[in-house]
Each structure stands twice: as structure tokens, then as C-alpha cells.
Design a protein around this motif. Structure first.
Motif, PDB file in Angstrom:
ATOM      1  N   GLN A   1       0.840  -1.193   0.000  1.00  0.00           N
ATOM      2  CA  GLN A   1       0.000   0.000   0.000  1.00  0.00           C
ATOM      3  C   GLN A   1       0.873   1.239   0.000  1.00  0.00           C
ATOM      4  O   GLN A   1       1.876   1.300   0.710  1.00  0.00           O
ATOM      5  CB  GLN A   1      -0.923   0.004   1.209  1.00  0.00           C
ATOM      6  CG  GLN A   1      -1.987  -1.086   1.165  1.00  0.00           C
ATOM      7  CD  GLN A   1      -2.996  -0.970   2.286  1.00  0.00           C
ATOM      8  OE1 GLN A   1      -2.672  -0.567   3.393  1.00  0.00           O
ATOM      9  NE2 GLN A   1      -4.240  -1.319   1.988  1.00  0.00           N
ATOM     10  N   LEU A   2       0.473   2.203  -0.794  1.00  0.00           N
ATOM     11  CA  LEU A   2       1.176   3.480  -0.898  1.00  0.00           C
ATOM     12  C   LEU A   2       0.174   4.598  -0.656  1.00  0.00           C
ATOM     13  O   LEU A   2      -0.903   4.595  -1.248  1.00  0.00           O
ATOM     14  CB  LEU A   2       1.803   3.629  -2.284  1.00  0.00           C
ATOM     15  CG  LEU A   2       2.751   2.520  -2.726  1.00  0.00           C
ATOM     16  CD1 LEU A   2       3.148   2.714  -4.183  1.00  0.00           C
ATOM     17  CD2 LEU A   2       3.983   2.475  -1.849  1.00  0.00           C
ATOM     18  N   GLU A   3       0.544   5.543   0.162  1.00  0.00           N
ATOM     19  CA  GLU A   3      -0.355   6.647   0.475  1.00  0.00           C
ATOM     20  C   GLU A   3       0.382   7.964   0.383  1.00  0.00           C
ATOM     21  O   GLU A   3       1.279   8.236   1.187  1.00  0.00           O
ATOM     22  CB  GLU A   3      -0.971   6.478   1.855  1.00  0.00           C
ATOM     23  CG  GLU A   3      -1.999   7.553   2.200  1.00  0.00           C
ATOM     24  CD  GLU A   3      -2.744   7.267   3.487  1.00  0.00           C
ATOM     25  OE1 GLU A   3      -2.460   6.234   4.115  1.00  0.00           O
ATOM     26  OE2 GLU A   3      -3.604   8.079   3.858  1.00  0.00           O
ATOM     27  N   GLU A   4      -0.022   8.791  -0.590  1.00  0.00           N
ATOM     28  CA  GLU A   4       0.594  10.092  -0.771  1.00  0.00           C
ATOM     29  C   GLU A   4      -0.091  11.147   0.088  1.00  0.00           C
ATOM     30  O   GLU A   4      -1.281  11.034   0.399  1.00  0.00           O
ATOM     31  CB  GLU A   4       0.510  10.546  -2.239  1.00  0.00           C
ATOM     32  CG  GLU A   4       1.118   9.613  -3.247  1.00  0.00           C
ATOM     33  CD  GLU A   4       0.100   8.683  -3.869  1.00  0.00           C
ATOM     34  OE1 GLU A   4       0.340   8.177  -4.975  1.00  0.00           O
ATOM     35  OE2 GLU A   4      -0.954   8.460  -3.227  1.00  0.00           O
TER      36      GLU A   4
ATOM     37  N   LEU B   1       5.894  16.587  -1.045  1.00  0.00           N
ATOM     38  CA  LEU B   1       5.019  15.433  -1.057  1.00  0.00           C
ATOM     39  C   LEU B   1       5.668  14.285  -0.294  1.00  0.00           C
ATOM     40  O   LEU B   1       6.895  14.128  -0.323  1.00  0.00           O
ATOM     41  CB  LEU B   1       4.732  14.978  -2.489  1.00  0.00           C
ATOM     42  CG  LEU B   1       4.163  16.032  -3.443  1.00  0.00           C
ATOM     43  CD1 LEU B   1       3.845  15.379  -4.792  1.00  0.00           C
ATOM     44  CD2 LEU B   1       2.951  16.713  -2.873  1.00  0.00           C
ATOM     45  N   SER B   2       4.837  13.497   0.364  1.00  0.00           N
ATOM     46  CA  SER B   2       5.300  12.309   1.067  1.00  0.00           C
ATOM     47  C   SER B   2       4.517  11.100   0.574  1.00  0.00           C
ATOM     48  O   SER B   2       3.355  11.220   0.166  1.00  0.00           O
ATOM     49  CB  SER B   2       5.089  12.453   2.576  1.00  0.00           C
ATOM     50  OG  SER B   2       5.807  13.542   3.096  1.00  0.00           O
TER      51      SER B   2
ATOM     52  N   GLY C   1       3.377  -2.945   3.829  1.00  0.00           N
ATOM     53  CA  GLY C   1       3.047  -4.238   3.250  1.00  0.00           C
ATOM     54  C   GLY C   1       4.226  -5.096   2.864  1.00  0.00           C
ATOM     55  O   GLY C   1       4.045  -6.272   2.528  1.00  0.00           O
ATOM     56  N   ARG C   2       5.430  -4.525   2.866  1.00  0.00           N
ATOM     57  CA  ARG C   2       6.613  -5.326   2.578  1.00  0.00           C
ATOM     58  C   ARG C   2       7.830  -4.526   3.004  1.00  0.00           C
ATOM     59  O   ARG C   2       7.730  -3.360   3.388  1.00  0.00           O
ATOM     60  CB  ARG C   2       6.699  -5.659   1.089  1.00  0.00           C
ATOM     61  CG  ARG C   2       6.933  -4.455   0.192  1.00  0.00           C
ATOM     62  CD  ARG C   2       7.032  -4.859  -1.273  1.00  0.00           C
ATOM     63  NE  ARG C   2       7.341  -3.705  -2.104  1.00  0.00           N
ATOM     64  CZ  ARG C   2       7.425  -3.751  -3.428  1.00  0.00           C
ATOM     65  NH1 ARG C   2       7.228  -4.893  -4.062  1.00  0.00           N
ATOM     66  NH2 ARG C   2       7.718  -2.669  -4.124  1.00  0.00           N
ATOM     67  N   THR C   3       9.012  -5.143   2.912  1.00  0.00           N
ATOM     68  CA  THR C   3      10.255  -4.458   3.261  1.00  0.00           C
ATOM     69  C   THR C   3      10.510  -3.328   2.270  1.00  0.00           C
ATOM     70  O   THR C   3      10.719  -3.562   1.085  1.00  0.00           O
ATOM     71  CB  THR C   3      11.440  -5.432   3.250  1.00  0.00           C
ATOM     72  OG1 THR C   3      11.161  -6.503   4.145  1.00  0.00           O
ATOM     73  CG2 THR C   3      12.713  -4.716   3.673  1.00  0.00           C
ATOM     74  N   PHE C   4      10.482  -2.116   2.755  1.00  0.00           N
ATOM     75  CA  PHE C   4      10.553  -0.930   1.904  1.00  0.00           C
ATOM     76  C   PHE C   4      11.942  -0.711   1.330  1.00  0.00           C
ATOM     77  O   PHE C   4      12.089  -0.313   0.164  1.00  0.00           O
ATOM     78  CB  PHE C   4      10.127   0.281   2.746  1.00  0.00           C
ATOM     79  CG  PHE C   4      10.245   1.608   2.063  1.00  0.00           C
ATOM     80  CD1 PHE C   4      11.283   2.484   2.371  1.00  0.00           C
ATOM     81  CD2 PHE C   4       9.310   1.998   1.111  1.00  0.00           C
ATOM     82  CE1 PHE C   4      11.384   3.712   1.748  1.00  0.00           C
ATOM     83  CE2 PHE C   4       9.401   3.226   0.482  1.00  0.00           C
ATOM     84  CZ  PHE C   4      10.434   4.086   0.808  1.00  0.00           C
TER      85      PHE C   4
ATOM     86  N   ASN D   1       9.956   4.183   6.084  1.00  0.00           N
ATOM     87  CA  ASN D   1       9.213   3.624   4.941  1.00  0.00           C
ATOM     88  C   ASN D   1       8.529   4.717   4.130  1.00  0.00           C
ATOM     89  O   ASN D   1       7.366   4.572   3.702  1.00  0.00           O
ATOM     90  CB  ASN D   1       8.165   2.617   5.421  1.00  0.00           C
ATOM     91  CG  ASN D   1       8.778   1.345   5.959  1.00  0.00           C
ATOM     92  OD1 ASN D   1       9.985   1.151   5.897  1.00  0.00           O
ATOM     93  ND2 ASN D   1       7.949   0.490   6.523  1.00  0.00           N
ATOM     94  N   THR D   2       9.242   5.785   3.903  1.00  0.00           N
ATOM     95  CA  THR D   2       8.651   6.947   3.253  1.00  0.00           C
ATOM     96  C   THR D   2       9.576   7.487   2.168  1.00  0.00           C
ATOM     97  O   THR D   2      10.791   7.557   2.361  1.00  0.00           O
ATOM     98  CB  THR D   2       8.341   8.048   4.280  1.00  0.00           C
ATOM     99  OG1 THR D   2       7.445   7.529   5.265  1.00  0.00           O
ATOM    100  CG2 THR D   2       7.688   9.251   3.618  1.00  0.00           C
TER     101      THR D   2
END
Length: 126
Positions: free
Chosen positions: A3-6, A20-21, A26-29, A77-78
Motif C-alpha cells: 500500500q502506498l499513500e501520498e 510530497l510524502s 506491506g513489505r520491506t521498503f 518507509n517513506t
């Protein structure tokens, strides 16, 4: 499930800045490259910037080179996109993206990425 959330989009005047971030889960970033893309109304989605998993390699579209900076914090994780000297032509929905394939690589093709966030609107007024 990746999952990615901007976040961080908004309305800004010409010459302004936004950061922006994109928070990933959901996995190893840290072992995957990340990318930023954008899509303006009536146009195809286009590449903006990409960063390798190690942060040692970055790549930018010519249209944003020198104005935008991509970075990542693997501990959080960003991935970030610092946008300076914004222009009206930067107006678009901005998406972060991640690939299925891990490794120390970066790419500017839309089809190199498999997971996408919902997007965040950036509007630059003249």
C-alpha cells in the motif's frame, strides 16, 4: 499487500514550494526503488523522478531537473518529493509508485512499476 499513500499536495502560487510524502506498507521498503509520476487532465501519466533502494541513484525528468528533489527515509518507509520553483505546468495529480521487482535499479517507465498510490493533487496558480 503493498500500500502506498501520498500526502502533501495543495494549492500554491507560481514560484512556491511543496513537499510530497508517500508512506509505504506491506513489505520491506528498503530493498525496492521508488518513483514519482504525475498526470495532468487530458494527458498521459508521465515520469517525474525515481530513486534507488540505496538512495545513491536518482533520476529526474528534464522538466523538473534542478527544481525537484526525490529522497527516501528507509527507517520511516517513506519517499519524499521536494518541489521548488513551481510552475503552472506542474499542476497535476502526483502518484508514487513501487515495483514488484526488488533491486538496486531505477526506471522512468510507467510499466516498470506495479503498485500505485491514490494520488495527491498539486495545483500551481499563475
Amino acid at each position: 499487500q503493498v500500500q502506498l499513500e501520498e500526502s502533501g499536495g495543495g494549492l500554491v502560487q507560481t514560484g512556491g514550494s511543496l513537499r510530497l510524502s508517500c508512506a509505504a506498507s506491506g513489505r520491506t521498503f528498503s530493498i525496492y526503488p521508488m518513483g514519482w509520476f504525475r498526470q495532468a487532465p487530458g494527458k498521459e501519466r508521465e515520469f517525474v523522478a525515481a530513486i534507488s533502494w540505496s538512495t545513491s541513484n536518482t533520476y529526474y525528468a528534464d522538466s523538473v531537473k534542478g527544481r525537484f528533489t526525490i529522497s527516501r527515509d528507509n527507517a520511516k518507509n517513506t519517499v519524499y518529493l521536494q518541489m521548488n520553483s513551481l510552475k503552472p505546468e506542474d499542476t497535476a495529480v502526483y502518484y508514487c509508485a513501487a515495483p514488484y521487482r526488488r533491486g538496486n535499479w531505477i526506471h522512468d517507465r510507467v510499466n516498470a512499476y506495479d503498485y500505485w498510490g491514490q494520488g495527491t493533487q498539486v495545483t500551481v496558480s499563475s
